[in-house]
Enzyme design. Sequence first.
Site, PDB file in Angstrom:
ATOM      1  CD  GLU A 150      -4.961 -29.416  38.485  1.00  0.00           C
ATOM      2  OE1 GLU A 150      -5.045 -30.211  37.698  1.00  0.00           O
ATOM      3  OE2 GLU A 150      -4.946 -28.104  38.223  1.00  0.00           O
ATOM      4  CG  HIS A 154     -13.571 -22.412  35.979  1.00  0.00           C
ATOM      5  ND1 HIS A 154     -13.956 -23.068  34.663  1.00  0.00           N
ATOM      6  CD2 HIS A 154     -12.108 -22.447  36.028  1.00  0.00           C
ATOM      7  CE1 HIS A 154     -12.693 -23.479  34.142  1.00  0.00           C
ATOM      8  NE2 HIS A 154     -11.701 -23.163  34.836  1.00  0.00           N
TER       9      HIS A 154
END
Lengths: 341, 463
Positions: B197, B266
């Site tokens: 990322e 998450h």
Amino acid sequence: MAAPKKSAAKEPTAETGNGSIAEFTKEQELKALRDMLLIRRFEEKAGQLYGMGAIGGFCHLYIGQEAVVVGMQMALKKGDEVITGYRDHGHMLACGMDPKGVMAELTGRRGGYSKGKGGSMHMFSRAENFYGGHGIVGAQVSLGTGLAFANRYRGNDFVSLTYFGDGAANQGQVYESFNMAELWKLPVVYVIENNRYAMGTAVTRASAQQDFSKRGVSFNIPGEQVDGMDVRAVKAAGDKAIAWCRAGKGPYILEMQTYRYRGHSMSDPAKYRTREEVEKVRHDSDPIEQVRNRLLAAKITEEDLKKIDAEVREIVNAAADFAQHDAEPDPSELYTDVYRH
Amino acid sequence: MPIQVLMPALSPTMEKGNLAKWLKKEGEPIKSGDVIAEIETDKATMEVEATDEGTLGKILIPEGTADVAVNTPIATILADGESAADLAKVPPAPAKQEKPAESAPPVEAKGPAPAPAAPAAPQAVAAPDPEVPAGTEMITQTIREALRDAMAEEMRRDPDVFIMGEEVAEYQGAYKVTQGLLQEFGDRRVIDTPITEHGFAGVGVGAAMTGLKPIVEFMTFNFAMQAIDQIINSAAKTLYMSGGQMGCAIVFRGPNGAAARVAAQHSQDYSAWYSQIPGLKVIAPYSAADYKGLLKAAIRDPNPVIFLENEMLYGHTGEVPKLNDFIVPIGKARIARPGSHVTLVSWSMGMSYALKAADELAKEGIEAEVIDLRTIRPMDSETIIASVKKTGRAVTVEEGWQQSGVGAEVAARIMEHAFDYLDAPVLRVSGKDVPMPYAANLEKLALPSVAEVVQAVKAVCYR
């Protein structure tokens, strides 16, 4: 591929590197001398202005490392991109950016490249393809890889020169970028300027693998150690690396073994190394002295060299004068350039 | 006794699936590990493996059946020695998975009582949009399809637009949002990245600095924390630091906030985080039409845009105007439901609680005006203030945390610009001040609820 392993702690001399030193013509020697002198005199002046309080904040001088950017600049062509970290004044001058605009940015004036809103570490020039000037250590490596990505996307043959230091070389995103660059065969030369200290931490105290040319080995990126104090060696290595990239073979790593004479920033007392160490490098392998000596041996007179120095000083003095007398940005500039409309 | 094969839940958000294909016939022997059927979920086609041995006794749900609820019996397997005659012994299927007894929710000394139940799956309802001319034909599509169409349309229109991210190309999107894009645009413009990322966000920003227009997909915004330095320090600040020379037209998009049962790492809502940064625009739509129109606007915007999606909404359908070029302007809130007694301000998933609460409140004679912010930054204060001047009361609804949250910002703006019109302090309904727990009951408690919104509205209405 990688040159034979050398101790990174070993001070750079004309003998290090892969030995393929291109002989310069007299014109090339003179150009290199002039460009390196401009950077040195500019940086000396910036140091002076900092001491006078005209420049604020962080200010990282490039003195000692001039051969790296000047040699690499001689190897690239118009349209290639350059991006670096916060020790960026030398890169900008080498790219052909106006010393007045750079110095005025250092003093935070409206005539600066970023209208006074970027400062020493954050300057850009669309016209000269200089993409900054980045203050976060290592961030420019992914960004520079993105410049190369854009070249590949557009199908042109331009190359991204992405500079970073031995300190940044330990950041994670460097290796994320290496992986993508080789995976996608992006035209990027990673120029690692190993000046032997990441701020105050010697390479030997921070890096498990001190041969930075090998940092791409696990990604199959070729690398070389280069004598970054010899502008001819830099140019030769740059030619080779850039040709590799232009031919579509992917990225290339050049470890430039160099040295910074000044502290990390203006506020660094540099207690982590001895005065003798600095003096020895200056005496034995100063990049500018090397060219001067060769020119003198080639029958260029002291008078000629003094003339060049005087011309350079004049440019720098004019830049300093402009930077101190130019107006500060208009208060209305506070709110401009936050968004593009 | 014969064994029942139940429709499996194949993703955290799956509630039903299509039985695409049976790979075994009735009477065929089955070993543990054999693939017996293919199930289409909202994200992908998955193979169902047998976990028991025996013979496929009876297929209860024929192939081609759509929308089979999770836990519905789809077949029976006969053990050795059993025959078709034993099929009658199969016990009745549980209508729903049995739930463990819910322990009594902790009662806080102050504040609204915990909700009895989470809201049922929301429909992305939307009042008519002023951006859409009257009489425009509407098509019904999922939010997932609306996003895909927005990207495809913009990629057709502008060759500088491309998409990169994890699993966006060959896998067709981790949440199937990029389905078909690789086939239409090829691997030059639909780019699978490694799991990296920080690196690919930086590569995207670098490419954008040269004038390309990347769409960077994060599999979820939780993973974008790895990349947040490039988003904030490089993307958001370069235009300013370069004195306007070098901008960055880039969209960072992906699911944000809580999905279902994926716990603390998450389930985070980043609306407030990004909304603090000058130089960024932050969008978090709720309706299918807004998802499409705002994503198209984001791709065309010359600035870095954070486009926050919600995984729970991907499969929900809504009406999307059938226009050649449907663009919703960034920075404009929408009155999703007009009302006169109280203003409810929300966005993204929060809208589902707000709209349901408004329905409940209407039954008790309280008419709530529900504002869908759609864009968090720049925030459309005007619409909020105008509404509060009319109603005199306001409640904000968000799944994110309360401290320094978007609701806090809305409340501050109301105080600054409509203090004299307020008949009660502004209240905030939000996610609870804890990391998201995994247990189903605790997760429900951690999120806002319709009941909490109703209670907050009654409180500001002194009812």
